[in-house]
Write a protein that holds these residues in place. Structure first.
Motif, PDB file in Angstrom:
ATOM      1  N   ARG A 235     -11.766  12.448  23.583  1.00 37.50           N
ATOM      2  CA  ARG A 235     -11.465  11.185  24.251  1.00 37.50           C
ATOM      3  C   ARG A 235     -11.075  10.151  23.206  1.00 37.50           C
ATOM      4  O   ARG A 235     -11.745  10.010  22.178  1.00 37.50           O
ATOM      5  CB  ARG A 235     -12.673  10.702  25.063  1.00 37.50           C
ATOM      6  CG  ARG A 235     -13.169  11.759  26.046  1.00 37.50           C
ATOM      7  CD  ARG A 235     -14.375  11.293  26.841  1.00 37.50           C
ATOM      8  NE  ARG A 235     -14.822  12.358  27.757  1.00 37.50           N
ATOM      9  CZ  ARG A 235     -15.673  12.166  28.753  1.00 37.50           C
ATOM     10  NH1 ARG A 235     -16.188  10.956  28.969  1.00 37.50           N
ATOM     11  NH2 ARG A 235     -16.041  13.175  29.534  1.00 37.50           N
TER      12      ARG A 235
ATOM     13  N   ASP B 289     -13.492  18.653  24.727  1.00 38.27           N
ATOM     14  CA  ASP B 289     -13.360  17.356  25.391  1.00 38.27           C
ATOM     15  C   ASP B 289     -13.182  16.250  24.363  1.00 38.27           C
ATOM     16  O   ASP B 289     -14.151  15.732  23.802  1.00 38.27           O
ATOM     17  CB  ASP B 289     -14.586  17.090  26.267  1.00 38.27           C
ATOM     18  CG  ASP B 289     -14.431  15.830  27.111  1.00 38.27           C
ATOM     19  OD1 ASP B 289     -13.319  15.272  27.149  1.00 38.27           O
ATOM     20  OD2 ASP B 289     -15.427  15.412  27.733  1.00 38.27           O
TER      21      ASP B 289
ATOM     22  N   SER C 209     -16.961  15.695  33.333  1.00 39.60           N
ATOM     23  CA  SER C 209     -16.567  16.983  32.780  1.00 39.60           C
ATOM     24  C   SER C 209     -17.775  17.904  32.753  1.00 39.60           C
ATOM     25  O   SER C 209     -18.913  17.478  32.916  1.00 39.60           O
ATOM     26  CB  SER C 209     -16.004  16.805  31.365  1.00 39.60           C
ATOM     27  OG  SER C 209     -16.977  16.221  30.525  1.00 39.60           O
TER      28      SER C 209
ATOM     29  N   SER D  54     -18.781  15.554  24.391  1.00 37.24           N
ATOM     30  CA  SER D  54     -17.462  14.937  24.276  1.00 37.24           C
ATOM     31  C   SER D  54     -17.357  14.321  22.881  1.00 37.24           C
ATOM     32  O   SER D  54     -18.318  13.750  22.366  1.00 37.24           O
ATOM     33  CB  SER D  54     -17.280  13.854  25.329  1.00 37.24           C
ATOM     34  OG  SER D  54     -17.482  14.364  26.630  1.00 37.24           O
TER      35      SER D  54
ATOM     36  N   ARG E 155      -8.020  12.620  26.783  1.00 38.77           N
ATOM     37  CA  ARG E 155      -8.035  11.521  27.746  1.00 38.77           C
ATOM     38  C   ARG E 155      -8.100  10.184  27.007  1.00 38.77           C
ATOM     39  O   ARG E 155      -8.765  10.080  25.978  1.00 38.77           O
ATOM     40  CB  ARG E 155      -9.216  11.676  28.711  1.00 38.77           C
ATOM     41  CG  ARG E 155      -8.930  12.751  29.761  1.00 38.77           C
ATOM     42  CD  ARG E 155     -10.079  12.914  30.708  1.00 38.77           C
ATOM     43  NE  ARG E 155     -11.142  13.714  30.107  1.00 38.77           N
ATOM     44  CZ  ARG E 155     -12.240  14.085  30.783  1.00 38.77           C
ATOM     45  NH1 ARG E 155     -12.408  13.692  32.032  1.00 38.77           N
ATOM     46  NH2 ARG E 155     -13.145  14.828  30.199  1.00 38.77           N
TER      47      ARG E 155
END
Length: 272
Positions: free
Chosen positions: A44, A42, A9, A16, A72
């Motif tokens: 995760r 971002d 990314s 992140s 994600r």
């Protein structure tokens, strides 16, 4: 869905945020909201307990849909941080580790420098009930901890993410943490305005018999003037204060008229 690897990314988007085995969708949503408040995108997730996607998370995100939509999912922490160059682990407990330990401000400033240099960075947050285990902390480069009261060191996951997201944004402002908006500044009063206030107030107090005994008049007057001068009034504030004094004067005059008329209640024309 799980990923064994992840495309890189954009490092310039900031660190992140990696949640390890988060339990409640609502907490994930509040994390997304905290990230969006400070421009991070971002998010995760490593093995969320209740699976993904989560409508509870979306509802709790309070329209931070761009963060929720970009989430994600990973089956192992190692995969979630495989594309990162530098990783911080958050913890409230001392660890048997020789890793450097930073406060949020120092850690955020270092993250900023690394992001500016093009490095991919991440911050790890553990489970709601007991955080990260030692093995997970061992995957990080450094530890970040918060200066909370040691007798009650527990932060919920969204609070911890909010603190680090704010610290990261503040670190990018070169010390400028001023609010994003402010009230318009009123023009300061002139000394002439201030002197007129002195005269108005002192005349009103004179009629009310405030300056007693007479021997203390000078000290009492100076005390009043000192207080009013120290306040650094604006022009509108001076006008407001004079309006207040005028209202008191009016009521005092009306009370005298009523008294002299034998208690008859009188109102000026147009007053109910």
């Amino acid at each position: 869905m799980s990923e064994s690897s992840v495309e890189r990314s954009d490092p310039s988007a900031g660190p992140s945020i990696v949640l390890v085995e988060p339990q409640l969708g609502e907490n994930i949503g509040m994390v997304a909201r905290a990230m969006a408040n400070f421009g991070l995108t971002d998010l995760r997730l490593v093995n969320p307990r209740d699976g993904w996607p989560s409508e509870k998370a979306r509802a709790a995100a309070s329209r931070a849909d761009h963060v929720i939509d970009a989430v994600r999912l990973f089956d192992r922490l190692e995969n979630a941080i495989a594309d990162r160059n530098f990783v911080l682990a958050t913890t409230a407990r001392p660890r048997d580790s020789f890793k450097p330990v930073r406060g949020p401000e120092q850690a955020a400033a270092d993250l900023r420098a690394r992001v500016a240099a093009g490095q991919g960075t991440a911050i790890l947050f553990g489970r709601e009930r007991w955080g990260l285990n030692n093995e997970e902390v061992g995957l990080a480069d450094e530890i970040v901890t918060f200066p909370v009261d040691p007798s009650f060191a527990s932060l919920n996951i969204a609070q911890a993410v909010l603190l680090m997201s704010y610290a990261f944004q503040a670190a990018g402002k070169a010390g400028d943490t001023a609010p994003r908006f402010s009230a318009p500044e009123a023009p300061p009063a002139t000394k002439d305005d201030l002197f007129r206030l002195f005269q108005h107030l002192e005349s009103s107090l004179e009629r009310a018999g405030y300056f007693f005994p007479e021997a203390k008049r000078e000290v009492m007057t100076q005390n009043l003037r000192t207080m009013l001068t120290k306040a650094n009034f604006s022009e509108p504030e001076i006008h407001t204060l004079r309006g207040v004094i005028k209202a008191f004067d009016y009521e005092a005059r009306r009370a005298r008229v009523d008294h002299e008329a034998g208690g008859t209640d009188r109102h000026p024309e147009g007053e109910a």
